[in-house]
Enzyme design. Sequence first.
Site, PDB file in Angstrom:
ATOM      1  N   GLU A  29     -60.130  20.692   1.508  1.00  0.00           N
ATOM      2  CA  GLU A  29     -59.516  19.362   1.490  1.00  0.00           C
ATOM      3  C   GLU A  29     -58.588  19.256   2.692  1.00  0.00           C
ATOM      4  OE1 GLU A  29     -59.407  19.816  -3.369  1.00  0.00           O
ATOM      5  OE2 GLU A  29     -57.539  19.796  -2.213  1.00  0.00           O
TER       6      GLU A  29
ATOM      7  N   CYS B 152     -71.307  19.511  -9.008  1.00  0.00           N
ATOM      8  CA  CYS B 152     -71.185  18.074  -9.263  1.00  0.00           C
ATOM      9  C   CYS B 152     -72.464  17.371  -8.798  1.00  0.00           C
ATOM     10  CB  CYS B 152     -69.963  17.510  -8.539  1.00  0.00           C
ATOM     11  SG  CYS B 152     -70.121  17.479  -6.735  1.00  0.00           S
TER      12      CYS B 152
ATOM     13  N   GLU C 292     -70.437  24.313  -2.485  1.00  0.00           N
ATOM     14  CA  GLU C 292     -71.873  24.482  -2.269  1.00  0.00           C
ATOM     15  C   GLU C 292     -72.259  24.049  -0.858  1.00  0.00           C
ATOM     16  OE1 GLU C 292     -71.370  23.389  -6.681  1.00  0.00           O
ATOM     17  OE2 GLU C 292     -70.359  23.010  -4.787  1.00  0.00           O
TER      18      GLU C 292
END
Length: 294
Positions: free
Chosen positions: A91, A129, A104
Site C-alpha cells: 500500500e 479476493c 498474489e
Amino acid sequence: MHPRFQTAFAQLADNLQSALEPILADKYFPALLTGEQVSSLKSATGLDEDALAFALLPLAAACARTPLSNFNVGAIARGVSGTWYFGANMEFIGATMQQTVHAEQSAISHAWLSGEKALAAITVNYTPCGHCRQFMNELNSGLDLRIHLPGREAHALRDYLPDAFGPKDLEIKTLLMDEQDHGYALTGDALSQAAIAAANRSHMPYSKSPSGVALECKDGRIFSGSYAENAAFNPTLPPLQGALILLNLKGYDYPDIQRAVLAENADAPLIQWDATSATLKALGCHSIDRVLLA
C-alpha cells in the site's frame, strides 16, 4: 538477515531455521528459492512441497508494506521451473488506493519479471479476493492453476472462479507469462534501456499501449517492471508496480530510489505518465523521466 524476517524466522521450526539461516543471511536475499534450495529444505525438514510452502508463508508475509491496513498477506508462486517466488501486498501512503498491489499479484509478477514461463501453483495465507482471482485468470496456466490455502484442500482456479470471464472470451491467444517482444529499439542510457526492455515484454493485448518502468537505486541497482493488462481491465497491473514489487522483495526501500524512467508511446490510447509520476512523488522520488518508444 534483513530485519523484516527476524520475527517470522524466530517462530519457524528449529530444523527449518537451521536450513534457512544460510539462505537468509544475505540482507538482499532475493525473496525466491531455487528448485535446488527447495529440495534441500524438504530434505532437511521432512516436509512435502505443500507443507513447506505453508511453513514459509510467514516469511513472504513479512515482505508486506501495509501502512494503511496493517494486514499482511503473503503468497508463494511455484514456477514450473521449480523456483518459488515470494510475494506480499503493498500500500502506498499519499497515492490512491487503486495503486495497491495484492500479494498474489506480487508473487506472480515476481515470477514473470524473473523470466519464469508458467506457474504450477500458488500458496496464500488468506483466500484470494475476486480481484486476484481475475488477475490469475490472465495467466497462461489459466483455470488449471492450483491454489493452496491453510486448512483447506487444494483446488484449481476454476473452482474459485466459476463461469469465468477471461482473455479467451476476447479471442486473445497470447497470455500473461507467454514470451513477448514488441521490438522497440533500446536507446539512451542504461536506465532508459531497461525501461524500454520492460515495455517490450508488456502484456497489453487490449489497449495496445506498451509501457515499462525502470527504477535506479543509489547503489546502482536497477529494477524494471512491465505493464500487465487484464481482460477485466481493472485488475491490470501498471508497470511502476512491477518495478516496486521487485525493489521491495529484493530488500530495498523507497528512499533508495534515486531516479526513475517510464517508457511508453506518446500517442497510445492509455498513458501511464501522470499516475506513475504522482505515485513516485508520493514515495519521495522526484527525478522522473519519460522516454518515447520508437
